[in-house]
Write a protein that holds these residues in place. Structure first.
Motif, PDB file in Angstrom:
ATOM      1  N   ALA A 108     -10.085  28.983  40.768  1.00  0.00           N
ATOM      2  CA  ALA A 108     -10.418  27.584  40.446  1.00  0.00           C
ATOM      3  C   ALA A 108     -11.250  27.506  39.179  1.00  0.00           C
ATOM      4  N   GLY A 109     -11.973  28.578  38.855  1.00  0.00           N
ATOM      5  CA  GLY A 109     -12.737  28.637  37.614  1.00  0.00           C
ATOM      6  C   GLY A 109     -13.946  27.739  37.559  1.00  0.00           C
ATOM      7  N   GLU A 110     -14.399  27.269  38.703  1.00  0.00           N
ATOM      8  CA  GLU A 110     -15.563  26.374  38.720  1.00  0.00           C
ATOM      9  C   GLU A 110     -16.743  27.044  39.435  1.00  0.00           C
ATOM     10  N   HIS A 111     -17.218  26.442  40.505  1.00  0.00           N
ATOM     11  CA  HIS A 111     -18.376  26.974  41.209  1.00  0.00           C
ATOM     12  C   HIS A 111     -18.060  28.322  41.850  1.00  0.00           C
ATOM     13  N   MET A 162     -26.240  26.875  43.871  1.00  0.00           N
ATOM     14  CA  MET A 162     -25.149  25.932  44.076  1.00  0.00           C
ATOM     15  C   MET A 162     -24.468  25.548  42.768  1.00  0.00           C
ATOM     16  N   ALA A 163     -25.208  25.539  41.669  1.00  0.00           N
ATOM     17  CA  ALA A 163     -24.662  25.103  40.381  1.00  0.00           C
ATOM     18  C   ALA A 163     -23.975  26.223  39.609  1.00  0.00           C
ATOM     19  N   LEU A 164     -24.123  27.460  40.047  1.00  0.00           N
ATOM     20  CA  LEU A 164     -23.591  28.605  39.306  1.00  0.00           C
ATOM     21  C   LEU A 164     -22.067  28.553  39.218  1.00  0.00           C
ATOM     22  N   ALA A 181     -15.249  23.110  49.582  1.00  0.00           N
ATOM     23  CA  ALA A 181     -15.729  22.314  48.444  1.00  0.00           C
ATOM     24  C   ALA A 181     -17.088  22.843  48.008  1.00  0.00           C
ATOM     25  N   ALA A 182     -17.476  22.493  46.803  1.00  0.00           N
ATOM     26  CA  ALA A 182     -18.772  22.945  46.294  1.00  0.00           C
ATOM     27  C   ALA A 182     -19.906  22.393  47.154  1.00  0.00           C
ATOM     28  N   GLN A 233     -27.335  21.074  53.277  1.00  0.00           N
ATOM     29  CA  GLN A 233     -26.054  21.552  53.801  1.00  0.00           C
ATOM     30  C   GLN A 233     -26.122  23.037  54.119  1.00  0.00           C
ATOM     31  N   ILE A 234     -26.665  23.801  53.191  1.00  0.00           N
ATOM     32  CA  ILE A 234     -26.784  25.241  53.409  1.00  0.00           C
ATOM     33  C   ILE A 234     -27.656  25.520  54.623  1.00  0.00           C
ATOM     34  N   ARG A 235     -28.756  24.816  54.714  1.00  0.00           N
ATOM     35  CA  ARG A 235     -29.693  25.056  55.808  1.00  0.00           C
ATOM     36  C   ARG A 235     -29.070  24.730  57.171  1.00  0.00           C
ATOM     37  N   LYS A 236     -28.428  23.578  57.262  1.00  0.00           N
ATOM     38  CA  LYS A 236     -27.945  23.110  58.563  1.00  0.00           C
ATOM     39  C   LYS A 236     -26.649  23.779  59.011  1.00  0.00           C
ATOM     40  N   THR A 237     -25.728  24.004  58.073  1.00  0.00           N
ATOM     41  CA  THR A 237     -24.404  24.499  58.473  1.00  0.00           C
ATOM     42  C   THR A 237     -24.251  26.008  58.378  1.00  0.00           C
TER      43      THR A 237
END
Length: 270
Positions: A170-173, A113-115, A182-183, A189-193
């Protein structure tokens, strides 16, 4: 934590603390998660001179946890190559790149998620891992070994290229929540959605998303990779944790190439 409701700080003795910890009946990890905020309360109280001593300082916490906690029943249960292919096949187009990258890098959920794009070395085919998202807060790895360059194979590179149109400008995540653009904020969140719906529609037996990391390590070891290399890619100091926690032989992945070699040998004799 109801045990401590309305109990004055000064009445919390080492014996009360020991009795409470002994009765928890949870794994060491769960116990430490419960104790961390409680310990912080007493540290603040001591600094503010509300108590004369911190009861945590008068118990042998490590020994107590070893004696009173129970072993975790969590099982390393990696996905075989056929299951991985099925999951990717049933993933939506906006989900597939992240899953493909994850299966080929074995990052911790927080690291995934932070990459950010700035951490991708396209020439060297590596991703610099130096941040981890935990409870919506980015922080550095727990150990120096956690800061590492993860090698990117063809599948991982292909996943990044496929993701470019979604987040690169966007140059971010690198990876975002396809439902919100959105990030990602939490692994829940990953697990449920994403993960739970994907397992349901693909028909692959459900295991929690962290098994992706186990799968990466187990698949490499099953294929004969050097354990020290696997440990380095995972961000561990040595190989002990790789063998004890992550590495599980995936028989389905091993038998397929063996059978193929046998068939070729038989055909060659005909």
């Amino acid at each position: 934590m109801k045990f401590w409701d309305e109990l004055p700080l000064g009445q919390v003795t080492p014996s009360k603390l020991r009795d409470w910890i002994s009765a928890l009946g949870v794994t060491p990890k769960r116990a430490r998660n419960l104790l961390t905020p409680l310990r912080s309360v007493f540290e603040d109280a001591l600094n503010d001179e509300l108590i004369d001593y911190n009861p945590f300082d008068r118990i042998a916490l490590g020994k107590l946890l070893r004696q009173t906690t129970k072993a975790s029943d969590y099982e390393v249960d990696p996905f075989a190559s056929k299951e991985r292919a099925t999951l990717l096949e049933h993933a939506r187009a906006d989900e597939r790149p992240m899953l493909q990258f994850w299966f080929n890098t074995g990052l911790r959920p927080g690291e995934l998620m932070a990459l950010r794009w700035a951490k991708i070395d396209w020439v060297g085919r590596k991703a610099r891992i130096d941040r981890n998202l935990v409870a919506k807060t980015e922080k550095g790895p727990k150990t120096a070994a956690g800061i590492r360059d993860v090698e990117l194979n063809d599948e991982a590179i292909a996943a990044l290229i496929a993701q470019k149109s979604a987040t690169f400008l966007a140059g971010e995540h690198v990876w975002n929540n396809p439902r919100t653009s959105a990030a990602w904020e939490t692994d829940a969140q990953i697990r449920k959605t994403l993960w739970e719906p994907l397992c349901t529609r693909s028909g692959v037996r459900y295991r929690n998303p962290y098994q992706v990391r186990h799968t990466f390590a187990s698949a490499l070891l099953t294929a004969g990779a050097n354990p020290w290399y696997v440990a380095q890619q995972l961000g561990h100091v040595d190989v002990q944790l790789v063998f004890r926690v992550y590495g599980k032989f995936i028989s389905q992945d091993y038998q397929r190439p063996q059978a193929a070699r046998l068939r070729i040998a038989i055909e060659g004799q005909v």
